[in-house]
Design a protein around this motif. Structure first.
Motif, mmCIF file in Angstrom:
data_model
loop_
_atom_site.group_PDB
_atom_site.id
_atom_site.type_symbol
_atom_site.label_atom_id
_atom_site.label_comp_id
_atom_site.label_asym_id
_atom_site.label_seq_id
_atom_site.Cartn_x
_atom_site.Cartn_y
_atom_site.Cartn_z
ATOM 1 N N GLU A 67 0.825 -1.036 0.029
ATOM 2 C CA GLU A 67 -0.167 0.074 -0.149
ATOM 3 C C GLU A 67 0.787 0.715 0.183
ATOM 4 O O GLU A 67 0.497 2.064 -0.765
ATOM 5 C CB GLU A 67 -0.858 0.276 1.061
ATOM 6 N N LEU A 68 2.145 1.051 0.413
ATOM 7 C CA LEU A 68 2.875 2.377 0.719
ATOM 8 C C LEU A 68 3.780 2.619 -0.451
ATOM 9 O O LEU A 68 3.803 3.897 -1.365
ATOM 10 C CB LEU A 68 3.947 2.400 2.181
ATOM 11 N N LYS A 69 4.040 1.697 -1.110
ATOM 12 C CA LYS A 69 4.382 1.674 -1.988
ATOM 13 C C LYS A 69 3.692 1.652 -3.348
ATOM 14 O O LYS A 69 4.272 2.999 -4.133
ATOM 15 C CB LYS A 69 5.405 0.374 -2.738
ATOM 16 N N ARG A 70 2.219 1.717 -3.530
ATOM 17 C CA ARG A 70 1.695 2.412 -4.510
ATOM 18 C C ARG A 70 0.913 2.949 -4.145
ATOM 19 O O ARG A 70 1.491 4.811 -4.821
ATOM 20 C CB ARG A 70 0.964 1.054 -3.852
ATOM 21 N N LYS A 71 1.101 4.163 -2.686
ATOM 22 C CA LYS A 71 0.490 5.592 -3.163
ATOM 23 C C LYS A 71 2.180 6.502 -2.902
ATOM 24 O O LYS A 71 1.699 7.299 -3.537
ATOM 25 C CB LYS A 71 -0.080 5.985 -0.996
ATOM 26 N N SER A 72 3.442 6.203 -2.905
ATOM 27 C CA SER A 72 4.428 6.539 -3.062
ATOM 28 C C SER A 72 5.475 6.290 -4.381
ATOM 29 O O SER A 72 6.508 6.794 -4.410
ATOM 30 C CB SER A 72 5.149 6.310 -1.661
ATOM 31 N N ALA A 73 4.364 5.929 -5.059
ATOM 32 C CA ALA A 73 5.368 5.855 -6.458
ATOM 33 C C ALA A 73 6.028 7.503 -6.537
ATOM 34 O O ALA A 73 7.157 6.861 -7.326
ATOM 35 C CB ALA A 73 4.166 4.966 -7.293
ATOM 36 N N PHE A 74 5.063 8.076 -6.880
ATOM 37 C CA PHE A 74 5.660 9.255 -7.881
ATOM 38 C C PHE A 74 6.408 10.434 -6.796
ATOM 39 O O PHE A 74 7.515 10.436 -7.669
ATOM 40 C CB PHE A 74 4.288 10.218 -8.152
ATOM 41 N N GLU A 75 6.381 10.023 -5.926
ATOM 42 C CA GLU A 75 7.162 10.390 -4.360
ATOM 43 C C GLU A 75 9.007 9.897 -4.575
ATOM 44 O O GLU A 75 9.282 10.193 -4.333
ATOM 45 C CB GLU A 75 7.032 10.510 -3.233
ATOM 46 N N ARG A 76 9.216 8.486 -4.885
ATOM 47 C CA ARG A 76 9.749 7.744 -4.461
ATOM 48 C C ARG A 76 10.947 7.566 -6.649
ATOM 49 O O ARG A 76 11.486 6.998 -5.945
ATOM 50 C CB ARG A 76 9.807 6.163 -4.468
ATOM 51 N N LEU A 77 10.642 8.437 -7.715
ATOM 52 C CA LEU A 77 11.360 7.873 -8.464
ATOM 53 C C LEU A 77 12.307 8.719 -8.043
ATOM 54 O O LEU A 77 12.596 9.777 -7.323
ATOM 55 C CB LEU A 77 10.393 9.373 -9.356
ATOM 56 N N GLY A 78 13.271 8.236 -8.618
ATOM 57 C CA GLY A 78 15.145 8.842 -8.550
ATOM 58 C C GLY A 78 15.515 8.076 -7.328
ATOM 59 O O GLY A 78 16.596 8.382 -6.796
ATOM 60 N N GLU A 79 14.439 6.813 -6.423
ATOM 61 C CA GLU A 79 15.297 6.122 -5.051
ATOM 62 C C GLU A 79 16.070 5.420 -5.741
ATOM 63 O O GLU A 79 16.872 5.299 -4.414
ATOM 64 C CB GLU A 79 13.652 5.406 -4.430
ATOM 65 N N PHE A 80 16.418 4.520 -6.430
ATOM 66 C CA PHE A 80 17.462 3.505 -6.625
ATOM 67 C C PHE A 80 18.705 4.634 -7.204
ATOM 68 O O PHE A 80 19.694 4.189 -6.241
ATOM 69 C CB PHE A 80 17.352 2.911 -7.969
#
Length: 316
Positions: A67-80
């Motif tokens: 659920e957290l990953k689904r909702k925060s996918a856009f915010e996590r762009l560039g996470e790697f």
């Protein structure tokens, strides 16, 4: 919003009490009392997103993580790319003594496939696209930074191309991850890029995405000199090009290969978009795992999640 922040806190910090969650939220600018937090935790527990562990603390469930990953996918762009930066910071590899922790990619493979895996690795590891002729093997039950090698499996560790970021950082040159791509090679010479993924446009390892998409032909490159390999592209200050060349030449003399090209900002080879910074193009560490996929061995792969001391790698 508060519940998403609670889930985020639990993801970052692990199992916590309501009081500990209150302190963590306060660091993020939320002035919420433990009593209110317990109310939100109850709602999250009813939805199956959190649960109490044996110590009475609250932790994320698998459903909560999704659920957290689904909702925060856009915010996590560039996470790697942030993970790469973090690994560079944690690594203490010393090029001159060939010692210290290096970022490592791992493939977790069924034990029955050990001999075939080693045959494939040996066929490719002496090629110039291999960063090193060293590998690390962990047996079932061994611990790798808190992760235990599953039963009836072994772990194959290969040096990540992030080692070049570490080497250059030690020399005072800061690198920025830009792209991972597929490079067409003929006679083991790089000819041009056929695919490109920006590190800032994905939440996952772009190199792993190319691998899992079945786009590589690294094994063919090892056998015939022609194929599609994964490359990583970094940018750095044009004024540091001489330093970078010197350090990478030293690395090669120490047995660390895989550098394809150092590009001046004016260079237009490989079809890369124009830039005002120099670029480093290197063979990806995943090129030692790709031939397994291409031969029907489909392991679980973890990229840049573990560190191994360079002295613990063994030469093939």
């Amino acid at each position: 919003m508060v519940e998403e922040e609670i889930l985020s806190v639990l993801e970052e910090s692990g199992a916590l009490s309501s009081k500990e969650i209150e302190l963590e939220l306060r660091k993020r600018g939320y002035n919420i009392r433990a009593r209110t937090i317990r109310y939100h935790l109850k709602k999250l527990e009813e939805r199956g997103l959190v649960r109490k562990n044996s110590n009475g603390k609250t932790e994320l469930t698998e459903k909560g993580e999704k659920e957290l990953k689904r909702k925060s996918a856009f915010e996590r762009l560039g996470e790697f790319s942030e993970r790469i930066e973090y690994n560079v910071y944690l690594s203490n590899f010393d090029l001159y003594t060939l010692s210290g922790l290096v970022p490592t990619n791992f493939a977790f493979i069924d034990k029955s496939l050990f001999e075939r895996t080693m045959e494939i690795v040996e066929e490719c590891i002496s090629q110039p696209i291999s960063i090193s002729n060293r590998i690390f093997i962990a047996e079932e039950g061994e611990s790798l930074g808190g992760y235990t090698v599953p039963k009836n499996s072994f772990a194959l560790g290969v040096i990540s191309n992030t080692i070049y970021d570490v080497i250059l950082k030690t020399a005072g040159v800061n690198t920025t991850p830009e792209y991972a791509g597929l490079m067409s090679v003929e006679n083991m010479e790089a000819r041009g890029l056929t695919e490109l993924i920006s590190y800032f446009g994905t939440t996952l390892s772009p190199g792993l995405l190319l691998l899992k998409a079945g786009l590589t032909s690294v094994y063919s490159a090892c056998k015939t000199g022609r194929g599609e390999i994964i490359v990583a592209i970094r940018s750095f200050s044009r004024y540091a090009m001489d330093i970078a060349r010197r350090e990478l030449e030293i690395a090669e003399s120490k047995g660390l290969r895989g550098v394809i090209k150092i590009l001046h900002p004016s260079d237009r080879i490989f079809g890369l978009p124009a830039a005002n910074r120099a670029r480093l193009v290197v063979s990806a560490g995943l090129n030692m795992i790709a031939p397994l996929f291409e031969n029907g061995i489909i392991p679980e792969v973890r990229v840049n999640e573990f560190f191994v001391d360079f002295r613990d790698f063994r030469v093939i």
